[in-house]
Design a protein around this motif. Structure first.
Motif, PDB file in Angstrom:
ATOM      1  N   PHE A  92      30.505  38.102  43.573  1.00  0.00           N
ATOM      2  CA  PHE A  92      30.755  38.431  44.981  1.00  0.00           C
ATOM      3  C   PHE A  92      30.425  39.899  45.247  1.00  0.00           C
ATOM      4  CE2 PHE A  92      33.058  34.457  45.411  1.00  0.00           C
ATOM      5  CZ  PHE A  92      32.883  34.145  46.743  1.00  0.00           C
ATOM      6  N   ALA A  93      30.794  40.773  44.319  1.00  0.00           N
ATOM      7  CA  ALA A  93      30.511  42.199  44.500  1.00  0.00           C
ATOM      8  C   ALA A  93      29.004  42.440  44.562  1.00  0.00           C
ATOM      9  CB  ALA A  93      31.138  43.011  43.369  1.00  0.00           C
ATOM     10  N   LEU A  94      28.245  41.802  43.691  1.00  0.00           N
ATOM     11  CA  LEU A  94      26.792  41.937  43.724  1.00  0.00           C
ATOM     12  C   LEU A  94      26.230  41.435  45.053  1.00  0.00           C
ATOM     13  CD1 LEU A  94      25.980  40.747  40.094  1.00  0.00           C
ATOM     14  CD2 LEU A  94      25.529  43.042  41.031  1.00  0.00           C
ATOM     15  N   ALA A  95      26.767  40.324  45.533  1.00  0.00           N
ATOM     16  CA  ALA A  95      26.300  39.785  46.814  1.00  0.00           C
ATOM     17  C   ALA A  95      26.587  40.747  47.959  1.00  0.00           C
ATOM     18  CB  ALA A  95      26.947  38.424  47.078  1.00  0.00           C
ATOM     19  N   ARG A  96      27.694  41.464  47.878  1.00  0.00           N
ATOM     20  CA  ARG A  96      28.023  42.438  48.922  1.00  0.00           C
ATOM     21  C   ARG A  96      27.158  43.691  48.824  1.00  0.00           C
ATOM     22  NH1 ARG A  96      33.913  40.484  48.281  1.00  0.00           N
ATOM     23  NH2 ARG A  96      34.034  39.179  50.143  1.00  0.00           N
ATOM     24  N   VAL A  97      26.844  44.121  47.617  1.00  0.00           N
ATOM     25  CA  VAL A  97      25.956  45.272  47.456  1.00  0.00           C
ATOM     26  C   VAL A  97      24.600  44.936  48.084  1.00  0.00           C
ATOM     27  CG1 VAL A  97      24.720  46.713  45.796  1.00  0.00           C
ATOM     28  CG2 VAL A  97      27.133  46.148  45.402  1.00  0.00           C
ATOM     29  N   ARG A  98      24.093  43.773  47.754  1.00  0.00           N
ATOM     30  CA  ARG A  98      22.909  43.186  48.383  1.00  0.00           C
ATOM     31  C   ARG A  98      21.625  44.005  48.233  1.00  0.00           C
ATOM     32  NH1 ARG A  98      23.949  38.038  49.236  1.00  0.00           N
ATOM     33  NH2 ARG A  98      22.451  36.989  50.561  1.00  0.00           N
ATOM     34  N   SER A  99      21.564  44.937  47.307  1.00  0.00           N
ATOM     35  CA  SER A  99      20.322  45.669  47.047  1.00  0.00           C
ATOM     36  C   SER A  99      19.353  44.724  46.336  1.00  0.00           C
ATOM     37  CB  SER A  99      20.591  46.887  46.174  1.00  0.00           C
ATOM     38  OG  SER A  99      21.007  46.470  44.874  1.00  0.00           O
ATOM     39  N   SER A 100      18.107  45.132  46.199  1.00  0.00           N
ATOM     40  CA  SER A 100      17.137  44.281  45.514  1.00  0.00           C
ATOM     41  C   SER A 100      17.566  44.039  44.059  1.00  0.00           C
ATOM     42  CB  SER A 100      15.735  44.880  45.586  1.00  0.00           C
ATOM     43  OG  SER A 100      15.713  46.169  45.006  1.00  0.00           O
ATOM     44  N   ALA A 101      18.131  45.052  43.412  1.00  0.00           N
ATOM     45  CA  ALA A 101      18.599  44.886  42.033  1.00  0.00           C
ATOM     46  C   ALA A 101      19.783  43.918  41.955  1.00  0.00           C
ATOM     47  CB  ALA A 101      18.984  46.236  41.436  1.00  0.00           C
ATOM     48  N   ALA A 102      20.675  43.992  42.930  1.00  0.00           N
ATOM     49  CA  ALA A 102      21.836  43.100  42.946  1.00  0.00           C
ATOM     50  C   ALA A 102      21.400  41.658  43.192  1.00  0.00           C
ATOM     51  CB  ALA A 102      22.834  43.550  44.004  1.00  0.00           C
ATOM     52  N   VAL A 103      20.488  41.458  44.121  1.00  0.00           N
ATOM     53  CA  VAL A 103      19.984  40.112  44.413  1.00  0.00           C
ATOM     54  C   VAL A 103      19.229  39.566  43.201  1.00  0.00           C
ATOM     55  CG1 VAL A 103      18.382  38.792  45.869  1.00  0.00           C
ATOM     56  CG2 VAL A 103      19.970  40.426  46.911  1.00  0.00           C
ATOM     57  N   ALA A 104      18.448  40.407  42.539  1.00  0.00           N
ATOM     58  CA  ALA A 104      17.729  39.976  41.336  1.00  0.00           C
ATOM     59  C   ALA A 104      18.704  39.568  40.237  1.00  0.00           C
ATOM     60  CB  ALA A 104      16.798  41.082  40.851  1.00  0.00           C
ATOM     61  N   ALA A 105      19.789  40.314  40.095  1.00  0.00           N
ATOM     62  CA  ALA A 105      20.802  39.963  39.082  1.00  0.00           C
ATOM     63  C   ALA A 105      21.418  38.606  39.389  1.00  0.00           C
ATOM     64  CB  ALA A 105      21.879  41.043  39.012  1.00  0.00           C
ATOM     65  N   LEU A 106      21.738  38.358  40.660  1.00  0.00           N
ATOM     66  CA  LEU A 106      22.302  37.062  41.042  1.00  0.00           C
ATOM     67  C   LEU A 106      21.289  35.942  40.821  1.00  0.00           C
ATOM     68  CD1 LEU A 106      24.207  38.029  44.308  1.00  0.00           C
ATOM     69  CD2 LEU A 106      25.223  37.281  42.146  1.00  0.00           C
ATOM     70  N   ALA A 107      20.034  36.191  41.176  1.00  0.00           N
ATOM     71  CA  ALA A 107      18.997  35.177  40.977  1.00  0.00           C
ATOM     72  C   ALA A 107      18.828  34.865  39.491  1.00  0.00           C
ATOM     73  CB  ALA A 107      17.681  35.648  41.591  1.00  0.00           C
ATOM     74  N   GLY A 108      18.910  35.886  38.654  1.00  0.00           N
ATOM     75  CA  GLY A 108      18.828  35.669  37.214  1.00  0.00           C
ATOM     76  C   GLY A 108      19.976  34.819  36.692  1.00  0.00           C
ATOM     77  N   LEU A 109      21.162  35.053  37.227  1.00  0.00           N
ATOM     78  CA  LEU A 109      22.317  34.242  36.841  1.00  0.00           C
ATOM     79  C   LEU A 109      22.156  32.806  37.325  1.00  0.00           C
ATOM     80  CD1 LEU A 109      25.176  36.764  37.652  1.00  0.00           C
ATOM     81  CD2 LEU A 109      24.503  35.978  35.379  1.00  0.00           C
ATOM     82  N   LEU A 110      21.610  32.649  38.515  1.00  0.00           N
ATOM     83  CA  LEU A 110      21.413  31.314  39.085  1.00  0.00           C
ATOM     84  C   LEU A 110      20.469  30.492  38.212  1.00  0.00           C
ATOM     85  CD1 LEU A 110      21.753  29.230  41.350  1.00  0.00           C
ATOM     86  CD2 LEU A 110      19.893  30.398  42.577  1.00  0.00           C
ATOM     87  N   ALA A 111      19.432  31.123  37.688  1.00  0.00           N
ATOM     88  CA  ALA A 111      18.432  30.413  36.893  1.00  0.00           C
ATOM     89  C   ALA A 111      19.044  29.700  35.692  1.00  0.00           C
ATOM     90  CB  ALA A 111      17.345  31.390  36.431  1.00  0.00           C
ATOM     91  N   GLY A 112      20.098  30.241  35.136  1.00  0.00           N
ATOM     92  CA  GLY A 112      20.711  29.622  33.966  1.00  0.00           C
ATOM     93  C   GLY A 112      22.030  28.928  34.236  1.00  0.00           C
ATOM     94  N   SER A 113      22.317  28.650  35.489  1.00  0.00           N
ATOM     95  CA  SER A 113      23.640  28.092  35.805  1.00  0.00           C
ATOM     96  C   SER A 113      23.560  26.623  36.186  1.00  0.00           C
ATOM     97  CB  SER A 113      24.285  28.893  36.934  1.00  0.00           C
ATOM     98  OG  SER A 113      23.577  28.684  38.133  1.00  0.00           O
ATOM     99  N   ARG A 114      24.747  26.023  36.234  1.00  0.00           N
ATOM    100  CA  ARG A 114      24.860  24.633  36.706  1.00  0.00           C
ATOM    101  C   ARG A 114      26.267  24.419  37.234  1.00  0.00           C
ATOM    102  NH1 ARG A 114      25.786  23.914  30.984  1.00  0.00           N
ATOM    103  NH2 ARG A 114      23.685  24.220  30.320  1.00  0.00           N
ATOM    104  N   GLY A 115      26.451  23.323  37.899  1.00  0.00           N
ATOM    105  CA  GLY A 115      27.767  22.949  38.398  1.00  0.00           C
ATOM    106  C   GLY A 115      28.309  23.900  39.442  1.00  0.00           C
ATOM    107  N   ALA A 116      29.613  24.163  39.344  1.00  0.00           N
ATOM    108  CA  ALA A 116      30.301  24.992  40.340  1.00  0.00           C
ATOM    109  C   ALA A 116      29.742  26.417  40.369  1.00  0.00           C
ATOM    110  CB  ALA A 116      31.801  25.019  40.062  1.00  0.00           C
ATOM    111  N   ARG A 117      29.342  26.954  39.222  1.00  0.00           N
ATOM    112  CA  ARG A 117      28.787  28.311  39.192  1.00  0.00           C
ATOM    113  C   ARG A 117      27.465  28.360  39.945  1.00  0.00           C
ATOM    114  NH1 ARG A 117      29.390  32.951  35.839  1.00  0.00           N
ATOM    115  NH2 ARG A 117      29.430  34.653  37.278  1.00  0.00           N
ATOM    116  N   MET A 118      26.652  27.335  39.789  1.00  0.00           N
ATOM    117  CA  MET A 118      25.382  27.266  40.496  1.00  0.00           C
ATOM    118  C   MET A 118      25.636  27.231  42.009  1.00  0.00           C
ATOM    119  SD  MET A 118      22.224  24.569  40.127  1.00  0.00           S
ATOM    120  CE  MET A 118      23.046  23.209  40.941  1.00  0.00           C
ATOM    121  N   GLU A 119      26.603  26.433  42.433  1.00  0.00           N
ATOM    122  CA  GLU A 119      26.931  26.349  43.858  1.00  0.00           C
ATOM    123  C   GLU A 119      27.404  27.696  44.396  1.00  0.00           C
ATOM    124  OE1 GLU A 119      29.629  23.113  44.646  1.00  0.00           O
ATOM    125  OE2 GLU A 119      28.417  21.734  43.445  1.00  0.00           O
TER     126      GLU A 119
END
Length: 138
Positions: A92-119
Motif C-alpha cells: 500500500f505504501a508503494l502504491a501511495r508513493v506512486r513513483s515509477s520505481a514504486a510502480v515497477a516494484a509493485l509490478a515485479g511483485l505482481l509477476a510472481g504472485s497468485r491468489g489474494a496477493r495477486m488481487e
C-alpha cells in the motif's frame, strides 16, 4: 497533534527518538497523517530497525506511504516481498508513493504472485486505487 499540525514537527522529531516505543509510534503517526515530509528520512530507519516493536515498524511503513517518501522505495519494496500484514502495508505504501520505481516494484511483485496477493497488487496498480486515494484526499 491535529491542533498543532505541521508546526509541531520539532516535537514529532523528538518523539521519534524517544525511548518509549508508544511515543515513537505516536510521533510517526502524527508525521504521516499531517504530511510532514521532512521527517521521512528519520522515519525510514524505524521501519526496519532491529528490535523495533512490530507496531512501530508498521506505523512507520504506513507513514512512508502517506508521505510519498520516494527515497524509501527500495526499503518498502524489500518489506513488500513478504506475504505478511507488514508486507501488505508496504505494498500500500508503494502504491501511495506512486513513483515509477514504486510502480515497477509493485509490478515485479505482481509477476510472481497468485491468489489474494495477486488481487491486492492488481488493485494497487489500478486506476480504482488512484480514484480511491483522491476521494480520501491523498
Amino acid at each position: 497533534a491535529t491542533a498543532v499540525g505541521a508546526r509541531g514537527a520539532a516535537v514529532y522529531l523528538r518523539a521519534l527518538e524517544d525511548a518509549d516505543p508508544r511515543v515513537r509510534e505516536a510521533g510517526i503517526a502524527a508525521a504521516g497523517q499531517l504530511g510532514i515530509a521532512a521527517l521521512g528520512d528519520r522515519i525510514l530507519p524505524l521501519a526496519v530497525r532491529e528490535g523495533e516493536p512490530p507496531e512501530v515498524r508498521r506505523t512507520a511503513v504506513r507513514a512512508l506511504g502517506l508521505l510519498r517518501h520516494e527515497p524509501g522505495v527500495p526499503t518498502l519494496a524489500t518489506i513488500a516481498r513478504a506475504e505478511t500484514p507488514l508486507g501488505d502495508d508496504a505494498c500500500f505504501a508503494l502504491a501511495r508513493v506512486r513513483s515509477s520505481a514504486a510502480v515497477a516494484a509493485l509490478a515485479g511483485l505482481l509477476a510472481g504472485s497468485r491468489g489474494a496477493r495477486m488481487e491486492l497488487l492488481e488493485f494497487l496498480l489500478s486506476e480504482r486505487f488512484e480514484e480511491q486515494e483522491r476521494g480520501l484526499g491523498r
